[in-house]
Design an enzyme around this catalytic site. Structure first.
Site, mmCIF file in Angstrom:
data_model
loop_
_atom_site.group_PDB
_atom_site.id
_atom_site.type_symbol
_atom_site.label_atom_id
_atom_site.label_comp_id
_atom_site.label_asym_id
_atom_site.label_seq_id
_atom_site.Cartn_x
_atom_site.Cartn_y
_atom_site.Cartn_z
ATOM 1 N N TYR A 40 0.821 -1.208 0.000
ATOM 2 C CA TYR A 40 0.000 0.000 0.000
ATOM 3 C C TYR A 40 0.856 1.260 0.000
ATOM 4 O O TYR A 40 0.478 2.282 -0.554
ATOM 5 C CB TYR A 40 -0.929 0.016 1.214
ATOM 6 C CG TYR A 40 -1.927 -1.100 1.186
ATOM 7 C CD1 TYR A 40 -3.002 -1.073 0.308
ATOM 8 C CD2 TYR A 40 -1.789 -2.192 2.021
ATOM 9 C CE1 TYR A 40 -3.922 -2.104 0.276
ATOM 10 C CE2 TYR A 40 -2.707 -3.234 1.997
ATOM 11 C CZ TYR A 40 -3.767 -3.181 1.117
ATOM 12 O OH TYR A 40 -4.670 -4.199 1.082
ATOM 13 N N ALA A 43 3.436 1.585 -3.515
ATOM 14 C CA ALA A 43 2.834 1.980 -4.783
ATOM 15 C C ALA A 43 1.847 3.139 -4.662
ATOM 16 O O ALA A 43 1.141 3.446 -5.601
ATOM 17 C CB ALA A 43 2.121 0.778 -5.397
ATOM 18 N N HIS A 44 1.798 3.785 -3.503
ATOM 19 C CA HIS A 44 0.775 4.813 -3.304
ATOM 20 C C HIS A 44 0.982 6.044 -4.170
ATOM 21 O O HIS A 44 0.025 6.638 -4.660
ATOM 22 C CB HIS A 44 0.708 5.235 -1.837
ATOM 23 C CG HIS A 44 -0.342 6.273 -1.565
ATOM 24 N ND1 HIS A 44 -1.670 6.076 -1.835
ATOM 25 C CD2 HIS A 44 -0.252 7.524 -1.058
ATOM 26 C CE1 HIS A 44 -2.359 7.160 -1.509
ATOM 27 N NE2 HIS A 44 -1.534 8.057 -1.043
ATOM 28 N N PHE A 45 2.208 6.464 -4.379
ATOM 29 C CA PHE A 45 2.463 7.675 -5.152
ATOM 30 C C PHE A 45 3.669 7.429 -6.049
ATOM 31 O O PHE A 45 4.750 7.135 -5.543
ATOM 32 C CB PHE A 45 2.734 8.855 -4.209
ATOM 33 C CG PHE A 45 2.663 10.179 -4.891
ATOM 34 C CD1 PHE A 45 1.446 10.789 -5.127
ATOM 35 C CD2 PHE A 45 3.820 10.818 -5.302
ATOM 36 C CE1 PHE A 45 1.383 12.019 -5.749
ATOM 37 C CE2 PHE A 45 3.758 12.055 -5.926
ATOM 38 C CZ PHE A 45 2.537 12.654 -6.151
ATOM 39 N N ILE A 50 4.440 8.167 -0.137
ATOM 40 C CA ILE A 50 3.666 9.105 0.666
ATOM 41 C C ILE A 50 2.629 8.290 1.436
ATOM 42 O O ILE A 50 1.956 7.429 0.874
ATOM 43 C CB ILE A 50 2.981 10.186 -0.197
ATOM 44 C CG1 ILE A 50 4.046 11.055 -0.849
ATOM 45 C CG2 ILE A 50 2.025 11.016 0.631
ATOM 46 C CD1 ILE A 50 3.498 12.145 -1.740
#
Length: 131
Positions: A40, A43-45, A50
């Site tokens: 999570y 690969a969030h940003f 972030i």
């Protein structure tokens, strides 16, 4: 449950949790953001890690349960403002004020900031037990 199917969390454990009784109850805690092995966060940003805002809400829930006990759940999110990004390796400090409403539900007012730095989020929420 296998390790692979276990729900991921940016908050494996809040550190330095302190609960100060009173009206309201004051809960403080800290955490360091670690992305390694957490899909999570990784690969969030694109191009940088972030912390997703939902993990701040999760941390507030952990703090409220430290004050009120297991089984306490988020019932209503009144307000959530995310004012600065939280990145990998940042240490954040959380302060949550928990007061009991006449209905028995718990009102939580939370502030999250970088260690000795600017505020990153504020949250107003209602917690309690589902009937």
């Amino acid at each position: 449950m296998s390790e692979r199917s276990a729900p991921a969390s940016a908050w494996p454990q809040l550190r330095e949790v302190a609960v100060v009784p009173g009206d309201p109850v004051r809960v403080t805690a800290s955490a360091v953001v670690v992305a390694a092995g957490n899909p999570y966060l990784e690969a969030h940003f694109p191009g940088g890690t972030i912390l997703p805002g939902v993990f701040v809400l999760e941390a507030v829930g952990h703090a409220v349960r430290a004050a009120a006990g297991a089984g306490t759940e988020l019932l209503e999110l009144t307000s959530a403002r995310f004012t600065r990004p939280v990145r990998e390796h940042d240490r954040i400090e959380l302060e949550v004020l928990v007061s009991r409403e006449e209905s028995g539900r718990l009102k939580a007012s939370a502030s999250c900031r970088l260690a000795e730095g600017p505020r990153t989020a504020t949250v107003e929420a209602v917690f309690g037990r589902r009937s």
